[in-house]
Scaffold this motif. Structure first.
Motif, short mmCIF file in Angstrom:
data_model
loop_
_atom_site.label_atom_id
_atom_site.label_comp_id
_atom_site.label_asym_id
_atom_site.label_seq_id
_atom_site.Cartn_x
_atom_site.Cartn_y
_atom_site.Cartn_z
N LEU A 1 -1.88 -3.20 -3.42
CA LEU A 1 -1.33 -3.02 -4.77
C LEU A 1 -2.22 -3.68 -5.81
CD1 LEU A 1 2.46 -3.65 -4.03
CD2 LEU A 1 1.35 -1.45 -4.44
N ILE A 2 -2.72 -4.86 -5.50
CA ILE A 2 -3.58 -5.58 -6.44
C ILE A 2 -4.86 -4.80 -6.73
CG2 ILE A 2 -5.04 -7.65 -6.65
CD1 ILE A 2 -2.74 -9.16 -5.18
N LEU A 3 -5.38 -4.11 -5.72
CA LEU A 3 -6.62 -3.35 -5.87
C LEU A 3 -6.40 -1.89 -6.26
CD1 LEU A 3 -8.55 -4.69 -2.72
CD2 LEU A 3 -8.81 -5.43 -5.11
N SER A 4 -5.14 -1.48 -6.38
CA SER A 4 -4.83 -0.07 -6.61
C SER A 4 -5.38 0.44 -7.94
CB SER A 4 -3.32 0.14 -6.58
OG SER A 4 -2.99 1.44 -7.01
N GLN A 5 -6.02 1.60 -7.89
CA GLN A 5 -6.48 2.27 -9.10
C GLN A 5 -5.32 2.96 -9.82
OE1 GLN A 5 -9.73 2.28 -10.59
NE2 GLN A 5 -9.68 0.50 -9.22
N ARG A 6 -4.33 3.39 -9.06
CA ARG A 6 -3.17 4.05 -9.67
C ARG A 6 -2.43 3.12 -10.62
NH1 ARG A 6 -2.37 6.28 -4.31
NH2 ARG A 6 -2.61 8.56 -4.33
N LEU A 7 -2.45 1.84 -10.30
CA LEU A 7 -1.67 0.87 -11.08
C LEU A 7 -2.56 -0.01 -11.97
CD1 LEU A 7 0.72 -0.24 -8.19
CD2 LEU A 7 1.32 1.23 -10.12
N ARG A 8 -3.82 0.39 -12.14
CA ARG A 8 -4.76 -0.51 -12.82
C ARG A 8 -4.38 -0.78 -14.27
NH1 ARG A 8 -7.05 4.51 -12.50
NH2 ARG A 8 -7.97 5.42 -14.39
N ASN A 9 -3.62 0.11 -14.91
CA ASN A 9 -3.25 -0.07 -16.31
C ASN A 9 -1.84 -0.64 -16.48
OD1 ASN A 9 -5.72 0.95 -17.32
ND2 ASN A 9 -4.99 3.06 -17.02
N VAL A 10 -1.21 -0.98 -15.37
CA VAL A 10 0.16 -1.53 -15.42
C VAL A 10 0.09 -3.05 -15.35
CG1 VAL A 10 2.44 -1.54 -14.33
CG2 VAL A 10 1.04 0.54 -14.27
N PRO A 11 0.74 -3.77 -16.26
CA PRO A 11 0.75 -5.24 -16.19
C PRO A 11 1.42 -5.74 -14.92
CG PRO A 11 1.54 -4.47 -18.33
CD PRO A 11 1.48 -3.27 -17.44
N PHE A 12 0.83 -6.75 -14.31
CA PHE A 12 1.38 -7.35 -13.10
C PHE A 12 1.90 -8.75 -13.42
CE2 PHE A 12 -0.07 -5.32 -8.90
CZ PHE A 12 0.06 -4.04 -9.40
N ALA B 1 2.15 2.61 -0.79
CA ALA B 1 3.09 1.86 -1.62
C ALA B 1 2.76 2.01 -3.10
CB ALA B 1 3.07 0.38 -1.24
N ASP B 2 1.46 1.99 -3.43
CA ASP B 2 1.08 2.13 -4.83
C ASP B 2 1.46 3.50 -5.39
OD1 ASP B 2 -0.85 3.41 -3.25
OD2 ASP B 2 -2.45 3.03 -4.70
N LYS B 3 1.35 4.53 -4.57
CA LYS B 3 1.72 5.87 -5.01
C LYS B 3 3.21 5.95 -5.31
CE LYS B 3 1.48 10.74 -3.60
NZ LYS B 3 1.06 11.68 -2.52
N GLU B 4 4.04 5.37 -4.42
CA GLU B 4 5.50 5.38 -4.62
C GLU B 4 5.88 4.61 -5.89
OE1 GLU B 4 8.05 6.72 -2.93
OE2 GLU B 4 6.79 7.70 -1.43
N ILE B 5 5.27 3.48 -6.10
CA ILE B 5 5.59 2.67 -7.27
C ILE B 5 5.10 3.34 -8.54
CG2 ILE B 5 5.14 0.45 -8.42
CD1 ILE B 5 4.97 -0.75 -5.55
N ALA B 6 3.89 3.88 -8.52
CA ALA B 6 3.34 4.56 -9.70
C ALA B 6 4.18 5.77 -10.07
CB ALA B 6 1.89 4.97 -9.44
N ALA B 7 4.75 6.46 -9.08
CA ALA B 7 5.56 7.65 -9.35
C ALA B 7 6.83 7.30 -10.13
CB ALA B 7 5.93 8.34 -8.04
N TRP B 8 7.27 6.06 -10.01
CA TRP B 8 8.47 5.62 -10.75
C TRP B 8 8.13 5.31 -12.20
CZ3 TRP B 8 10.68 0.64 -12.26
CH2 TRP B 8 12.04 0.72 -12.57
N LYS B 9 6.84 5.21 -12.52
CA LYS B 9 6.34 4.97 -13.87
C LYS B 9 6.87 3.66 -14.48
CE LYS B 9 5.65 9.89 -14.80
NZ LYS B 9 5.95 11.05 -15.69
N PRO B 10 6.57 2.56 -13.82
CA PRO B 10 7.04 1.26 -14.35
C PRO B 10 6.22 0.82 -15.56
CG PRO B 10 5.65 0.90 -12.46
CD PRO B 10 5.78 2.40 -12.59
N ASP B 11 6.85 0.01 -16.41
CA ASP B 11 6.12 -0.64 -17.51
C ASP B 11 5.44 -1.91 -17.03
OD1 ASP B 11 6.88 1.07 -19.84
OD2 ASP B 11 8.89 0.48 -19.20
N ALA B 12 5.91 -2.47 -15.93
CA ALA B 12 5.32 -3.67 -15.34
C ALA B 12 5.72 -3.74 -13.88
CB ALA B 12 5.76 -4.93 -16.09
N VAL B 13 4.93 -4.47 -13.10
CA VAL B 13 5.20 -4.66 -11.68
C VAL B 13 5.29 -6.15 -11.40
CG1 VAL B 13 4.34 -4.35 -9.32
CG2 VAL B 13 4.03 -2.52 -11.01
#
Length: 422
Positions: A138-149, A113-125
């Protein structure tokens, strides 16, 4: 607390929507993660797509509601009969759970799920919920670590839990909530829940819980006409005040509390004007309800089966007073009250209903009573049914009050939270 103190203010702009991004500037991208298509949220997502000034994409973790599925608590199979997927970008992430659903931790298990979401390149989740396997990933994902939640939930602590478990849960929430920078509280009780979980007040934005007010109010006249015919079909006497319960017949909703309180009411001298109780729905308590109501079923107590979303305006229009007597943590908000108030109906809610501090202004839009107290509920029913003129006036105040809990208000508040992030 008087709910007016935190009710969202109507927009001062003619359209009542958020200011879009500057012309030519890229729109902020918001990825929304939701368990499954929900009849209350899908119209809001359409509104966000059209009016928020953001580009949104909804990532669903389960396909319940869009194909015929059995609901365990309703005890019936159905699909929602209003559009749930139109008007906004969305996708369904593959769920590998052997028993998909929201009744256990592994019910939402979406690898990658984190890969799919990161591929969309969101500014926030924006996460709706946190307590399933996919959420934890998702909370622990390294792919999304720099994206605001951002976090959206509607839990509360109006129910005074005892023992050691509440303290442990609060401790674990403090850890999980460190991943989120912004919290979208549905109302006062939810805001207090966040504060008790270690969230800083400035991180919290009131983004009101709401339903499609326009759909309910624009069809109100037709709904009341249809309700008059429906009541005739059910055998409800013309002119009889109707106390309405609409929802699942399950323990946490406490329909038996309402039935017992109603049975204690003094009988009217005239059968034509005697108040009636209408239960609409299905669930595992149906046989118990019918057994307890046996002597008066078809006289002053009536039953109707589950009504799909297209019939809900008619359902609320059939009532003069709507009651939600829930007990425990299960009634995190109670969106049935939003729907009822859109049809101009005053409400009675228990002290454990999460929306109570926001929607129920005692003696103006309805009444509150201590959860589980059948004597107190009986008194509230007597109070409500003693003056039909007052009841109608309160219904109008309820309709006016619910204007502050709309998709426009929620969109404006979410857009403001996003501006604070970006």
């Amino acid at each position: 607390m008087n709910s007016a103190s935190i009710s969202p203010s109507p927009s001062s702009s003619p359209s009542g929507v958020a200011t879009p991004a500057r012309e030519g500037a890229p729109r902020p991208r918001l990825a929304v993660v939701v368990s499954h298509p929900i009849q209350y949220y899908s119209p809001w997502f359409r509104h966000l797509a059209d009016h928020s000034g953001m580009e949104i994409k909804v990532f669903y973790l389960w396909d319940f509601g869009v194909k015929e599925t059995r609901d365990i608590t309703f005890g019936t199979s159905f699909t929602w009969d209003i559009p749930l997927l139109d008007g906004y970008s969305h996708c369904f992430l593959p769920n590998r759970s052997q028993k998909p659903g929201t009744h256990h931790f592994r019910g939402l298990d979406n690898p990658g799920a984190d890969k799919e979401i990161a591929a969309w390149k969101p500014d926030a989740v924006l996460l709706f919920g946190y307590n399933y396997a996919t959420h934890l990933g998702l909370i622990l994902s390294q792919r999304l670590r720099n994206v605001p939640f951002l976090f959206r939930g509607d839990s509360h602590e109006l129910f005074p839990a005892r023992g050691w478990k509440p303290g442990v849960s609060r401790f674990l929430r403090r850890i999980v909530f460190q991943r989120f920078g912004t919290f979208l509280a549905t109302g006062q009780a939810n805001r207090d829940y966040f504060l008790r979980s270690g969230v800083i007040d400035r991180q919290i934005h009131i983004v009101p819980h709401c339903v499609d007010n326009d759909r309910f109010q624009s069809g109100a006249e037709d709904a009341h006409r249809a309700a008059a015919e429906w009541k005739k079909e059910l055998g409800i006497p013309d002119g009889a005040p109707v106390v309405l319960f609409a929802g699942k017949f399950e323990e946490k909703k406490r329909p038996l509390d309402l039935l017992n309180a109603f049975l204690r009411l003094e009988p009217s001298d005239s059968s034509a004007t005697a108040p009636v109780l209408l239960f609409v729905g299905n669930g595992n308590l149906e046989s118990s309800l019918r057994a307890a109501a046996a002597e008066r079923e078809g006289k002053t107590i009536f039953f109707a089966p589950f009504q799909n979303q297209s019939q809900m305006p008619r359902t609320y229009a059939a009532g003069d007073l709507v009651v939600l007597p829930s007990f425990g943590r299960g009634e995190t908000w109670g969106l049935a009250l939003n729907e009822a108030m859109n049809l101009g109906k005053p409400v009675i809610a228990s002290s454990h209903v999460g929306s109570g501090p926001d929607l129920v202004i005692d003696g103006e839009t309805g009444w509150l009573f201590p959860a589980g107290d059948v004597d107190a509920l009986e008194k509230r029913l007597n109070q409500a049914l003693s003056n039909n003129t007052q009841l109608r006036a309160m219904g109008e105040k309820a309709r006016q009050h619910i204007a502050g809990f709309s998709y426009e208000c929620a969109t404006r508040a979410l857009a403001g939270a996003m501006r604070g992030i970006l």
